[in-house]
Write a protein that holds these residues in place. Structure first.
Motif, mmCIF file in Angstrom:
data_model
loop_
_atom_site.group_PDB
_atom_site.id
_atom_site.type_symbol
_atom_site.label_atom_id
_atom_site.label_comp_id
_atom_site.label_asym_id
_atom_site.label_seq_id
_atom_site.Cartn_x
_atom_site.Cartn_y
_atom_site.Cartn_z
ATOM 1 N N LEU A 114 -0.327 19.707 -32.583
ATOM 2 C CA LEU A 114 -0.317 18.240 -32.554
ATOM 3 C C LEU A 114 -1.173 17.698 -31.410
ATOM 4 O O LEU A 114 -1.937 16.754 -31.588
ATOM 5 N N VAL A 115 -1.060 18.312 -30.245
ATOM 6 C CA VAL A 115 -1.860 17.879 -29.089
ATOM 7 C C VAL A 115 -3.341 18.101 -29.383
ATOM 8 O O VAL A 115 -4.171 17.212 -29.151
ATOM 9 N N LEU A 116 -3.681 19.269 -29.905
ATOM 10 C CA LEU A 116 -5.078 19.554 -30.232
ATOM 11 C C LEU A 116 -5.621 18.547 -31.248
ATOM 12 O O LEU A 116 -6.748 18.063 -31.113
ATOM 13 N N LEU A 117 -4.829 18.228 -32.258
ATOM 14 C CA LEU A 117 -5.275 17.265 -33.270
ATOM 15 C C LEU A 117 -5.518 15.880 -32.664
ATOM 16 O O LEU A 117 -6.488 15.210 -33.020
ATOM 17 N N HIS A 118 -4.670 15.462 -31.739
ATOM 18 C CA HIS A 118 -4.876 14.159 -31.090
ATOM 19 C C HIS A 118 -6.129 14.168 -30.224
ATOM 20 O O HIS A 118 -6.809 13.152 -30.108
ATOM 21 N N LEU A 119 -6.449 15.315 -29.653
ATOM 22 C CA LEU A 119 -7.649 15.408 -28.825
ATOM 23 C C LEU A 119 -8.938 15.407 -29.640
ATOM 24 O O LEU A 119 -10.017 15.261 -29.080
ATOM 25 N N THR A 120 -8.837 15.528 -30.959
ATOM 26 C CA THR A 120 -10.040 15.411 -31.787
ATOM 27 C C THR A 120 -10.567 13.975 -31.762
ATOM 28 O O THR A 120 -11.715 13.738 -32.119
ATOM 29 N N GLN A 121 -9.739 13.035 -31.320
ATOM 30 C CA GLN A 121 -10.158 11.638 -31.203
ATOM 31 C C GLN A 121 -11.033 11.412 -29.976
ATOM 32 O O GLN A 121 -11.563 10.334 -29.789
#
Length: 128
Positions: free
Chosen positions: A34-41
């Protein structure tokens, strides 16, 4: 597609020799993906990540980010200010991981309803 995993003897330290076990152990927890996915922003501050994930504690987010940084998926940059400004960014390794996880995320979104229905319909076997 057929995949094979190397066997690991129970009670041995051979699991760390298996790349699949070793990597999934670090990203397969409750929060890392989840953290990694948010950092794609893009680059984000701790407080922004905390709000984006929502149900993660401050302590767990800090621990997750430390682990992701240790594994080389995230970089942490501290800007000297009062209070200190800390930002997190995906590394090239983190971006390459996300490229491979994106199909899994898409699959989960597409099949979530069917999985929820299967869970609801499941009747555990009766123990004898």
């Amino acid at each position: 597609m057929k995949m094979s995993l190397p066997p690991v003897q129970r009670g041995s330290d051979q699991a760390e020799l298996c790349p699949i076990r070793d990597v999934l152990d670090r990203i397969g927890d409750r929060w890392s993906l989840l953290v990694l996915l948010h950092l794609t922003q893009g680059t984000q501050r701790f407080s922004v990540l905390k709000r984006a994930v929502g149900d993660i504690s401050q302590r767990m987010l800090a621990q997750t980010l430390r682990t992701l940084e240790q594994e080389g998926f995230v970089t942490r940059q501290v800007h000297p200010s009062v209070p200190p400004k800390v930002e997190y960014t995906l590394t090239p390794l983190g971006h390459s991981l996300i490229e491979h996880l994106a199909p899994l995320v898409s699959w989960a979104e597409s099949h979530h309803q069917a999985i929820k229905m299967a869970r609801k319909a499941y009747v555990p076997p009766v123990s004898a």
